[in-house]
Design a protein around this motif. Structure first.
Motif, PDB file in Angstrom:
ATOM      1  N   LYS A  39       0.780  -1.130  -0.062  1.00 44.95           N
ATOM      2  CA  LYS A  39       0.166  -0.023  -0.064  1.00 44.95           C
ATOM      3  C   LYS A  39       0.827   1.170   0.078  1.00 44.95           C
ATOM      4  CE  LYS A  39      -4.299  -1.929   1.854  1.00 44.95           C
ATOM      5  NZ  LYS A  39      -5.234  -1.742   2.932  1.00 44.95           N
ATOM      6  N   VAL A  40       1.872   1.149   0.790  1.00 43.72           N
ATOM      7  CA  VAL A  40       2.885   2.369   0.781  1.00 43.72           C
ATOM      8  C   VAL A  40       3.314   2.574  -0.911  1.00 43.72           C
ATOM      9  CG1 VAL A  40       5.072   3.213   1.614  1.00 43.72           C
ATOM     10  CG2 VAL A  40       3.651   2.085   3.211  1.00 43.72           C
ATOM     11  N   LEU A  41       3.730   1.439  -1.438  1.00 41.72           N
ATOM     12  CA  LEU A  41       4.403   1.716  -2.572  1.00 41.72           C
ATOM     13  C   LEU A  41       3.401   2.004  -3.503  1.00 41.72           C
ATOM     14  CD1 LEU A  41       6.271   0.882  -5.043  1.00 41.72           C
ATOM     15  CD2 LEU A  41       5.493  -1.384  -5.282  1.00 41.72           C
ATOM     16  N   GLU A  42       2.038   1.896  -3.642  1.00 37.64           N
ATOM     17  CA  GLU A  42       0.982   2.124  -4.217  1.00 37.64           C
ATOM     18  C   GLU A  42       0.730   3.875  -4.114  1.00 37.64           C
ATOM     19  OE1 GLU A  42      -2.699  -0.052  -3.402  1.00 37.64           O
ATOM     20  OE2 GLU A  42      -1.790  -1.873  -4.274  1.00 37.64           O
ATOM     21  N   MET A  43       0.870   4.095  -3.018  1.00 36.69           N
ATOM     22  CA  MET A  43       0.827   5.669  -2.659  1.00 36.69           C
ATOM     23  C   MET A  43       1.766   6.496  -3.432  1.00 36.69           C
ATOM     24  SD  MET A  43      -0.762   5.916   0.995  1.00 36.69           S
ATOM     25  CE  MET A  43       0.621   5.329   1.994  1.00 36.69           C
ATOM     26  N   ILE A  44       3.022   5.904  -3.097  1.00 42.63           N
ATOM     27  CA  ILE A  44       4.194   6.453  -3.991  1.00 42.63           C
ATOM     28  C   ILE A  44       4.186   6.632  -5.256  1.00 42.63           C
ATOM     29  CG2 ILE A  44       6.631   6.297  -4.231  1.00 42.63           C
ATOM     30  CD1 ILE A  44       6.901   5.504  -1.294  1.00 42.63           C
ATOM     31  N   GLN A  45       3.629   5.366  -5.742  1.00 44.20           N
ATOM     32  CA  GLN A  45       3.563   5.263  -7.237  1.00 44.20           C
ATOM     33  C   GLN A  45       2.453   6.149  -7.953  1.00 44.20           C
ATOM     34  OE1 GLN A  45       2.919   1.003  -7.720  1.00 44.20           O
ATOM     35  NE2 GLN A  45       4.769   0.774  -8.541  1.00 44.20           N
ATOM     36  N   SER A  46       1.447   6.298  -7.189  1.00 46.61           N
ATOM     37  CA  SER A  46       0.291   7.249  -7.743  1.00 46.61           C
ATOM     38  C   SER A  46       0.742   8.783  -7.518  1.00 46.61           C
ATOM     39  CB  SER A  46      -0.798   6.895  -6.693  1.00 46.61           C
ATOM     40  OG  SER A  46      -0.796   7.349  -5.447  1.00 46.61           O
ATOM     41  N   SER A  47       1.695   8.983  -6.650  1.00 50.08           N
ATOM     42  CA  SER A  47       2.164  10.354  -6.769  1.00 50.08           C
ATOM     43  C   SER A  47       2.996  10.695  -7.782  1.00 50.08           C
ATOM     44  CB  SER A  47       2.823  10.708  -5.421  1.00 50.08           C
ATOM     45  OG  SER A  47       4.123  10.184  -5.652  1.00 50.08           O
ATOM     46  N   GLN A  48       3.698   9.814  -8.528  1.00 51.52           N
ATOM     47  CA  GLN A  48       4.577   9.776  -9.713  1.00 51.52           C
ATOM     48  C   GLN A  48       5.422  10.476  -9.554  1.00 51.52           C
ATOM     49  OE1 GLN A  48       1.481  11.370 -12.727  1.00 51.52           O
ATOM     50  NE2 GLN A  48       0.981   8.925 -13.212  1.00 51.52           N
ATOM     51  N   MET A  49       5.886  10.804  -8.431  1.00 52.27           N
ATOM     52  CA  MET A  49       7.193  11.667  -8.051  1.00 52.27           C
ATOM     53  C   MET A  49       8.499  10.866  -8.378  1.00 52.27           C
ATOM     54  SD  MET A  49       7.482  11.631  -3.836  1.00 52.27           S
ATOM     55  CE  MET A  49       7.884   9.953  -2.937  1.00 52.27           C
ATOM     56  N   LEU A  50       8.501   9.612  -8.393  1.00 56.79           N
ATOM     57  CA  LEU A  50       9.383   8.724  -8.944  1.00 56.79           C
ATOM     58  C   LEU A  50       9.050   7.899 -10.029  1.00 56.79           C
ATOM     59  CD1 LEU A  50      10.834   7.684  -5.152  1.00 56.79           C
ATOM     60  CD2 LEU A  50      11.910   9.223  -6.761  1.00 56.79           C
ATOM     61  N   ASP A  51      10.054   7.290 -10.973  1.00 52.96           N
ATOM     62  CA  ASP A  51       9.637   6.408 -11.933  1.00 52.96           C
ATOM     63  C   ASP A  51       9.409   5.120 -11.176  1.00 52.96           C
ATOM     64  OD1 ASP A  51      12.050   4.553 -11.638  1.00 52.96           O
ATOM     65  OD2 ASP A  51      13.237   6.138 -12.716  1.00 52.96           O
ATOM     66  N   ASP A  52       8.783   3.940 -12.107  1.00 51.01           N
ATOM     67  CA  ASP A  52       8.462   2.894 -11.033  1.00 51.01           C
ATOM     68  C   ASP A  52       9.497   2.182 -10.532  1.00 51.01           C
ATOM     69  OD1 ASP A  52       6.303   0.912 -10.722  1.00 51.01           O
ATOM     70  OD2 ASP A  52       7.227  -0.489 -11.992  1.00 51.01           O
ATOM     71  N   GLU A  53      10.480   1.754 -11.156  1.00 52.66           N
ATOM     72  CA  GLU A  53      11.767   1.056 -10.455  1.00 52.66           C
ATOM     73  C   GLU A  53      12.206   1.863  -9.145  1.00 52.66           C
ATOM     74  OE1 GLU A  53      13.020  -2.062 -11.157  1.00 52.66           O
ATOM     75  OE2 GLU A  53      10.973  -1.943 -12.409  1.00 52.66           O
ATOM     76  N   ALA A  54      12.413   3.302  -9.355  1.00 48.95           N
ATOM     77  CA  ALA A  54      12.751   4.049  -8.157  1.00 48.95           C
ATOM     78  C   ALA A  54      11.681   3.985  -6.974  1.00 48.95           C
ATOM     79  CB  ALA A  54      13.254   5.495  -8.352  1.00 48.95           C
ATOM     80  N   ALA A  55      10.565   4.219  -7.414  1.00 50.36           N
ATOM     81  CA  ALA A  55       9.626   3.907  -6.332  1.00 50.36           C
ATOM     82  C   ALA A  55       9.504   2.616  -5.650  1.00 50.36           C
ATOM     83  CB  ALA A  55       8.163   4.223  -7.072  1.00 50.36           C
ATOM     84  N   LYS A  56       9.695   1.455  -6.233  1.00 48.05           N
ATOM     85  CA  LYS A  56       9.831   0.247  -5.546  1.00 48.05           C
ATOM     86  C   LYS A  56      11.118   0.267  -4.540  1.00 48.05           C
ATOM     87  CE  LYS A  56       7.828  -2.417  -9.468  1.00 48.05           C
ATOM     88  NZ  LYS A  56       8.109  -3.237 -10.509  1.00 48.05           N
ATOM     89  N   SER A  57      12.285   0.484  -5.065  1.00 50.66           N
ATOM     90  CA  SER A  57      13.210   0.612  -4.383  1.00 50.66           C
ATOM     91  C   SER A  57      13.349   1.379  -3.105  1.00 50.66           C
ATOM     92  CB  SER A  57      14.383   1.090  -5.209  1.00 50.66           C
ATOM     93  OG  SER A  57      15.674   1.133  -4.516  1.00 50.66           O
TER      94      SER A  57
END
Length: 102
Positions: A39-57
């Motif tokens: 869920k934390v990852l989903e929130m970070i991804q939905s903000s689009q502040m980082l690309d997908d791989e960076a958001a996961k890391s």
């Protein structure tokens, strides 16, 4: 406290020069977290502040680090860092909230 349980697996693929890894072992361990990391990852991804791989890391690294820090908050290294980390988390939550609205 009830906690989510995770299995983390890390495989070294290549060195800094792009050469295939000389490591044959895979690092794997079980861990836990008070937050649902997905869920934390989903929130970070939905903000689009980082690309997908960076958001996961970022999401995984942040939550693994923060849980260890919280569990060992009496250690001077972590105790001294807690105020700054609290400020960072507030800023992160505000950034995610602002990015999602914008």
């Amino acid at each position: 406290m009830k906690q989510h349980r995770y299995e983390v697996t890390l495989k070294h693929i290549a060195d800094a020069q792009g050469n295939p890894s000389s490591y044959t072992d895979i690092l794997s361990f079980n861990t836990y977290n008070h937050d649902d990391i997905f869920k934390v990852l989903e929130m970070i991804q939905s903000s689009q502040m980082l690309d997908d791989e960076a958001a996961k890391s970022f999401a995984v690294g942040l939550k693994l680090f923060s849980e260890v820090m919280l569990e060992h908050k009496e250690l001077p290294l972590f105790k001294d860092f807690m105020p700054q980390f609290g400020q960072f988390m507030k800023a992160l939550k505000q950034t995610v909230k602002t990015q999602k609205q914008g």
